[in-house]
Design a protein around this motif. Structure first.
Motif, PDB file in Angstrom:
ATOM      1  N   ALA A 130       0.938  -1.217  -0.106  1.00 59.15           N
ATOM      2  CA  ALA A 130      -0.019  -0.051   0.090  1.00 59.15           C
ATOM      3  C   ALA A 130       0.841   1.306   0.016  1.00 59.15           C
ATOM      4  O   ALA A 130       0.476   2.413  -0.071  1.00 59.15           O
ATOM      5  CB  ALA A 130      -0.880   0.031   1.121  1.00 59.15           C
ATOM      6  N   GLY A 131       2.146   1.239   0.060  1.00 55.77           N
ATOM      7  CA  GLY A 131       2.980   2.097   0.098  1.00 55.77           C
ATOM      8  C   GLY A 131       3.048   3.024   1.087  1.00 55.77           C
ATOM      9  O   GLY A 131       3.830   4.245   1.142  1.00 55.77           O
ATOM     10  N   PHE A 132       2.863   2.438   2.482  1.00 58.80           N
ATOM     11  CA  PHE A 132       3.100   3.140   3.738  1.00 58.80           C
ATOM     12  C   PHE A 132       4.546   3.151   3.933  1.00 58.80           C
ATOM     13  O   PHE A 132       4.958   4.387   4.512  1.00 58.80           O
ATOM     14  CB  PHE A 132       2.407   2.350   5.120  1.00 58.80           C
ATOM     15  N   VAL A 133       5.199   1.940   3.562  1.00 58.33           N
ATOM     16  CA  VAL A 133       6.776   2.146   4.021  1.00 58.33           C
ATOM     17  C   VAL A 133       7.321   1.491   2.784  1.00 58.33           C
ATOM     18  O   VAL A 133       6.964   0.890   1.926  1.00 58.33           O
ATOM     19  CB  VAL A 133       7.081   1.295   5.276  1.00 58.33           C
ATOM     20  N   PRO A 134       8.806   1.760   2.713  1.00 58.99           N
ATOM     21  CA  PRO A 134       9.514   1.209   1.785  1.00 58.99           C
ATOM     22  C   PRO A 134       9.528  -0.452   1.635  1.00 58.99           C
ATOM     23  O   PRO A 134       9.293  -1.121   2.790  1.00 58.99           O
ATOM     24  CB  PRO A 134      10.948   1.540   2.017  1.00 58.99           C
ATOM     25  N   ASN A 135       9.971  -1.082   0.768  1.00 60.12           N
ATOM     26  CA  ASN A 135      10.039  -2.627   0.456  1.00 60.12           C
ATOM     27  C   ASN A 135      10.898  -3.331   1.479  1.00 60.12           C
ATOM     28  O   ASN A 135      10.593  -4.453   1.971  1.00 60.12           O
ATOM     29  CB  ASN A 135      10.452  -2.892  -0.992  1.00 60.12           C
ATOM     30  N   ASP A 136      11.956  -2.726   2.039  1.00 60.97           N
ATOM     31  CA  ASP A 136      12.961  -3.370   2.728  1.00 60.97           C
ATOM     32  C   ASP A 136      12.283  -3.555   4.368  1.00 60.97           C
ATOM     33  O   ASP A 136      13.030  -3.994   5.009  1.00 60.97           O
ATOM     34  CB  ASP A 136      14.340  -2.898   2.803  1.00 60.97           C
ATOM     35  N   TYR A 137      10.935  -2.899   4.599  1.00 52.28           N
ATOM     36  CA  TYR A 137      10.486  -3.024   5.985  1.00 52.28           C
ATOM     37  C   TYR A 137       9.853  -4.541   6.021  1.00 52.28           C
ATOM     38  O   TYR A 137       9.573  -4.955   7.011  1.00 52.28           O
ATOM     39  CB  TYR A 137       9.481  -1.932   6.237  1.00 52.28           C
ATOM     40  N   GLN A 138       9.535  -5.290   4.966  1.00 50.37           N
ATOM     41  CA  GLN A 138       8.722  -6.537   4.833  1.00 50.37           C
ATOM     42  C   GLN A 138       9.186  -7.753   5.711  1.00 50.37           C
ATOM     43  O   GLN A 138      10.461  -7.960   5.466  1.00 50.37           O
ATOM     44  CB  GLN A 138       8.274  -6.727   3.524  1.00 50.37           C
ATOM     45  N   VAL A 139       8.505  -7.851   6.583  1.00 50.24           N
ATOM     46  CA  VAL A 139       9.094  -9.231   7.342  1.00 50.24           C
ATOM     47  C   VAL A 139       7.899 -10.275   6.811  1.00 50.24           C
ATOM     48  O   VAL A 139       6.738 -10.230   6.560  1.00 50.24           O
ATOM     49  CB  VAL A 139       8.762  -8.986   8.852  1.00 50.24           C
ATOM     50  N   GLY A 140       8.513 -11.476   6.563  1.00 49.41           N
ATOM     51  CA  GLY A 140       7.840 -12.625   6.117  1.00 49.41           C
ATOM     52  C   GLY A 140       8.524 -13.572   5.539  1.00 49.41           C
ATOM     53  O   GLY A 140       9.704 -13.572   5.141  1.00 49.41           O
ATOM     54  N   GLN A 141       7.849 -14.497   4.678  1.00 50.35           N
ATOM     55  CA  GLN A 141       8.363 -15.610   3.973  1.00 50.35           C
ATOM     56  C   GLN A 141       9.205 -15.174   2.853  1.00 50.35           C
ATOM     57  O   GLN A 141      10.233 -15.569   2.444  1.00 50.35           O
ATOM     58  CB  GLN A 141       7.267 -16.379   3.324  1.00 50.35           C
ATOM     59  N   THR A 142       8.854 -14.052   2.210  1.00 54.42           N
ATOM     60  CA  THR A 142       9.574 -13.319   1.163  1.00 54.42           C
ATOM     61  C   THR A 142      10.129 -11.824   1.386  1.00 54.42           C
ATOM     62  O   THR A 142      10.515 -11.331   0.396  1.00 54.42           O
ATOM     63  CB  THR A 142       8.610 -13.423   0.098  1.00 54.42           C
ATOM     64  N   GLY A 143      10.034 -11.756   2.621  1.00 52.65           N
ATOM     65  CA  GLY A 143      10.864 -10.526   3.188  1.00 52.65           C
ATOM     66  C   GLY A 143      11.978 -10.849   4.022  1.00 52.65           C
ATOM     67  O   GLY A 143      12.637 -11.772   3.795  1.00 52.65           O
ATOM     68  N   LYS A 144      11.899 -10.009   5.099  1.00 54.18           N
ATOM     69  CA  LYS A 144      13.138 -10.309   6.131  1.00 54.18           C
ATOM     70  C   LYS A 144      12.650 -11.439   7.228  1.00 54.18           C
ATOM     71  O   LYS A 144      11.362 -11.554   7.670  1.00 54.18           O
ATOM     72  CB  LYS A 144      13.472  -9.105   6.785  1.00 54.18           C
ATOM     73  N   ILE A 145      13.374 -12.290   7.466  1.00 55.53           N
ATOM     74  CA  ILE A 145      13.362 -13.236   8.654  1.00 55.53           C
ATOM     75  C   ILE A 145      13.948 -12.722   9.813  1.00 55.53           C
ATOM     76  O   ILE A 145      15.229 -12.629  10.032  1.00 55.53           O
ATOM     77  CB  ILE A 145      14.075 -14.710   8.195  1.00 55.53           C
ATOM     78  N   VAL A 146      13.184 -12.392  10.943  1.00 54.23           N
ATOM     79  CA  VAL A 146      13.760 -12.156  11.978  1.00 54.23           C
ATOM     80  C   VAL A 146      13.291 -12.694  13.394  1.00 54.23           C
ATOM     81  O   VAL A 146      12.566 -13.642  13.297  1.00 54.23           O
ATOM     82  CB  VAL A 146      13.096 -10.422  12.149  1.00 54.23           C
ATOM     83  N   ALA A 147      13.840 -12.306  14.427  1.00 50.66           N
ATOM     84  CA  ALA A 147      13.885 -13.318  15.648  1.00 50.66           C
ATOM     85  C   ALA A 147      14.311 -12.256  16.821  1.00 50.66           C
ATOM     86  O   ALA A 147      15.283 -12.694  17.304  1.00 50.66           O
ATOM     87  CB  ALA A 147      14.582 -14.721  15.559  1.00 50.66           C
ATOM     88  N   PRO A 148      13.860 -11.088  17.029  1.00 44.08           N
ATOM     89  CA  PRO A 148      14.226 -10.407  18.102  1.00 44.08           C
ATOM     90  C   PRO A 148      13.733 -10.998  19.376  1.00 44.08           C
ATOM     91  O   PRO A 148      13.032 -11.835  19.445  1.00 44.08           O
ATOM     92  CB  PRO A 148      13.694  -9.058  17.620  1.00 44.08           C
ATOM     93  N   GLN A 149      14.266 -10.008  20.500  1.00 43.98           N
ATOM     94  CA  GLN A 149      13.824 -10.512  21.932  1.00 43.98           C
ATOM     95  C   GLN A 149      12.380 -10.204  21.905  1.00 43.98           C
ATOM     96  O   GLN A 149      11.751 -10.839  22.622  1.00 43.98           O
ATOM     97  CB  GLN A 149      14.363  -9.586  22.937  1.00 43.98           C
ATOM     98  N   LEU A 150      12.022  -9.126  21.234  1.00 45.35           N
ATOM     99  CA  LEU A 150      10.362  -8.514  21.548  1.00 45.35           C
ATOM    100  C   LEU A 150       9.974  -8.152  19.981  1.00 45.35           C
ATOM    101  O   LEU A 150      10.516  -7.154  19.581  1.00 45.35           O
ATOM    102  CB  LEU A 150      10.255  -7.563  22.258  1.00 45.35           C
ATOM    103  N   TYR A 151       9.019  -8.881  19.613  1.00 48.12           N
ATOM    104  CA  TYR A 151       8.238  -8.339  18.063  1.00 48.12           C
ATOM    105  C   TYR A 151       6.651  -7.748  18.669  1.00 48.12           C
ATOM    106  O   TYR A 151       5.964  -8.569  19.164  1.00 48.12           O
ATOM    107  CB  TYR A 151       8.217  -9.529  17.294  1.00 48.12           C
ATOM    108  N   ILE A 152       6.346  -6.685  18.375  1.00 46.58           N
ATOM    109  CA  ILE A 152       4.998  -6.071  18.376  1.00 46.58           C
ATOM    110  C   ILE A 152       4.430  -5.882  17.071  1.00 46.58           C
ATOM    111  O   ILE A 152       4.639  -5.003  16.243  1.00 46.58           O
ATOM    112  CB  ILE A 152       5.255  -4.848  19.157  1.00 46.58           C
ATOM    113  N   ALA A 153       3.431  -6.788  17.083  1.00 48.13           N
ATOM    114  CA  ALA A 153       2.452  -6.644  15.911  1.00 48.13           C
ATOM    115  C   ALA A 153       1.330  -5.824  15.871  1.00 48.13           C
ATOM    116  O   ALA A 153       0.548  -6.277  16.679  1.00 48.13           O
ATOM    117  CB  ALA A 153       2.504  -8.170  15.226  1.00 48.13           C
ATOM    118  N   ILE A 154       1.520  -4.943  15.079  1.00 52.50           N
ATOM    119  CA  ILE A 154       0.141  -3.898  15.310  1.00 52.50           C
ATOM    120  C   ILE A 154      -0.426  -3.609  14.178  1.00 52.50           C
ATOM    121  O   ILE A 154      -0.134  -3.522  12.796  1.00 52.50           O
ATOM    122  CB  ILE A 154       0.747  -2.602  15.483  1.00 52.50           C
ATOM    123  N   GLY A 155      -1.792  -4.245  14.085  1.00 48.63           N
ATOM    124  CA  GLY A 155      -2.892  -4.201  13.182  1.00 48.63           C
ATOM    125  C   GLY A 155      -2.271  -5.206  12.088  1.00 48.63           C
ATOM    126  O   GLY A 155      -2.647  -4.968  10.829  1.00 48.63           O
TER     127      GLY A 155
END
Ligand code: FAD
Lengths: 252, 310
Positions: free
Chosen positions: B234-259
């Motif tokens: 939707a263009g809210f943020v640049p492509n390199d923000y994407q987390v997921g199967q085809t984006g970045k794989i992350v494993a931080p201490q704390l992940y807050i998923a909002i909406g």
């Protein structure tokens, strides 16, 4: 200019897959199959380039079991001109597929190969790069924009990379792999699905192409990942902060 | 036989993903060499020499390695692959771009995105968006491997004292030319290395709302910012923000998923986080099935409250 679009038949992206009880793999019995979503984007891109007058012919190719014909028919319904099926019941790994595609490129002589960056089943993300290496061609993976300049003999590709975007100019012939934001694939209309049934679809065997497809990797077992269990619901912001500070201890 | 790890860098700094790739190499138990291919990359070679567990740093310094194009890097790695039983790189966009090319030149399989080493031939890797873990054994003489960074704790960036050797460059393939890069500038930690990640989804509604609501919260927590595919599309943020199967794989201490609803493709990128918080107004959103702490609420109301209370 001719474009080759390799496509893969995979489990539909909406399906929640199940690991077989004996740990030998994924249970694919009676599971809905579909074209790999990234490959749909590749087909769409090739078809749009044809509609724009840049590309003259779009050839879709799939490697795998007989049922891949259905996937090829979908590509034909989306606008590809012809289909080629390299039919085999053997397990195909990315290197073998790249070798089959290299042989098809030898027969078809396209200037550009557009394929998905990864397949959503094995998540390997290898075939395009391997094909480019075997052909000695240039490559642009993870494309979000493709501009072909056939007269100048190059293609300019914007790529999604870790830090943002990068734009490369490649000499043709070249291999491009698609990322999610390259385009939004159309739906096949009923008249086009009917028309697709009459489009040519050729079937070959790996032996016809002289390619050894023996797998290099053996899967010893497939298991479910450790399950995350749902935690607790908090009533409000104050309770959330309390939990994060005092129970999880992840904020100071 | 030794192990070759490809260093990830920008000609000035060694990227931390390299430390995760070296950690995977350590599990294989042979001598580790780190390849730095770049242009004017002396500083990187020195940082590479300090990495714990590395015996040798091999430096190929030439103008045609400046932009890390796959054609040139693969030709170089292929030319120097002799004597190595394993060639590893982090599964970053660079590693994923280059290593399959190397594997094909060597006529071997690549083992993508490994998360564990069982033995020198056997590795564990996620398939189907992480819904299954496959243990695979390679029959090839050389194992070409990309390493999922979240699977291996990084080795120390200091304490090593590797020797630095110069490597002959391969010729310029002249096939690809970099026209430009648009790198997202941010003072925040990188997604891949962040301890805390604040991630926003489609529900934010606009780039403006995303920034107004999530940036102050991220500032308070020293967090990196991420997003779902829907928010990126939707263009809210640049492509390199994407987390997921085809984006970045992350494993931080704390992940807050909002909406964020919690589609399997999104979960694939964050479900190994230590603690997951979900804030969503739909009590049945699938994200709650993986969340340690779930708050059913309207984000437009509770995010300002949360930021204020921290
Ligand atoms: C091949 C393929 C690859 C993909 N790769 C990825 C990937 O890498 N990463 C990824 O994220 N997705 C990926 N997707 C997309 C994925 O399937 C989902 O479509 C996407 O993750 C949905 O994003 P979302 O959760 O932001 O949006 P939605 O699913 O629309 O969820 C929005 C959520 O916000 C909640 N909400 C609405 N208003 C409010 C409010 N005021 N307050 C609180 N909550 C509210 C809703 O209840 C809902 O749960 C991929 C899809 C495909 C097919």
């Amino acid at each position: 200019m001719k474009v080759l679009v390799p496509i893969k038949r995979v489990v539909d992206f909406n399906v929640k897959v199940r690991v077989k009880a004996d740990g030998s793999g994924i249970d694919l019995a009676n599971v809905k199959m579909a074209m790999n979503p990234f490959d749909e984007i590749a087909v769409e891109e090739a078809v749009r380039q044809k509609e724009a007058g840049v590309v003259t012919e779009v050839v879709a190719v799939s490697c795998g079991v007989a049922a891949c014909q259905e996937t090829l028919r979908t590509a034909l319904a989306l606008g590809a001109d012809r289909g080629v099926l390299v039919e085999t019941d053997a397990e195909l790994q990315p290197l073998a597929v790249a070798k089959l595609l290299k042989a098809i490129v030898g027969k078809e002589a396209p200037q550009l190969v557009i394929l998905g960056k990864q397949a959503i089943d094995d998540d390997a993300n290898q075939t395009g790069q391997m094909l480019a290496a075997l052909l000695g061609w240039s490559q642009a993976t993870f494309a979000s924009k493709v501009v072909i300049d056939a007269a100048a003999g190059h293609v300019t590709v914007t790529r999604e990379i870790d830090g943002g975007l990068e734009t490369l100019e490649l000499k043709l012939p070249a291999v491009v792999t698609t990322d999610l934001r390259l385009n939004e694939p159309r739906y096949a209309t009923l008249p086009n699905i009917m028309k697709a049934k009459k489009k040519p679809l050729e079937t070959l065997k790996p032996e016809d192409l002289g390619v050894d497809v023996s797998p290099r990797l053996t899967t010893l077992k497939v298991v479910e990942p450790p399950k995350r269990t749902a935690g607790v619901r908090v009533a409000d912001v104050a309770q959330l902060i309390d939990k994060l500070k005092n129970e999880a201890k992840v904020i100071p | 036989m030794s192990i070759l790890v490809i260093a990830e860098h920008d000609n000035a700094h060694l990227k931390t993903a390299t430390l995760n790739a070296v950690a995977a190499a350590v599990k294989l138990g042979s001598e580790i060499h780190l390849l730095v291919a770049g242009s004017g990359c002396d500083a990187v070679a020195e940082q590479a020499a300090a990495v714990a567990g590395v015996a040798k740093v091999k430096v190929a310094d030439a103008a045609h390695y400046a932009d890390q194009t796959a054609e040139n890097l693969a030709a170089l790695i292929h030319a120097h692959a002799g004597g190595y039983s394993h060639i590893l790189a982090a599964a970053t966009s660079n590693g994923k771009n280059t290593l399959p090319r190397v594997a094909a030149l060597l006529d071997v399989a690549q083992i993508s995105d490994i998360i564990a080493v069982e033995d020198a031939d056997t590795f564990v890797r996620p398939i189907y968006a992480g819904n299954a873990l496959a243990t695979v054994k390679s029959a090839d003489a050389v194992k070409v491997i990309t390493v999922r960074t979240t699977g291996f704790d990084p080795v120390s960036a200091v304490g090593g004292s590797a020797t630095i050797e110069t490597l002959a460059s391969a010729s310029d393939q002249g096939q690809a030319r970099l026209i430009g890069r648009e790198i997202t500038k941010s003072a925040r930690p990188e997604l891949g290395a962040a301890k805390v990640i604040i991630s926003g989804g489609r529900a934010l509604g606009s780039g403006e709302a995303y920034r107004q609501l999530l940036e102050p919260l991220a500032d308070k927590l020293g967090a990196a910012l991420g997003a779902s595919r829907a928010a990126v599309d939707a263009g809210f943020v640049p492509n390199d923000y994407q987390v997921g199967q085809t984006g970045k794989i992350v494993a931080p201490q704390l992940y807050i998923a909002i909406g964020i609803s919690g589609a399997i493709q999104h979960l694939a990128g964050m479900k190994d986080s230590k603690v997951i918080v979900a804030i969503n107004k739909d009590p049945d959103a699938p994200i709650f099935q993986v969340a340690d702490y779930g708050l059913v609420a309207d984000l437009f109301q509770v995010i300002p409250e949360l930021t204020a209370a921290l």
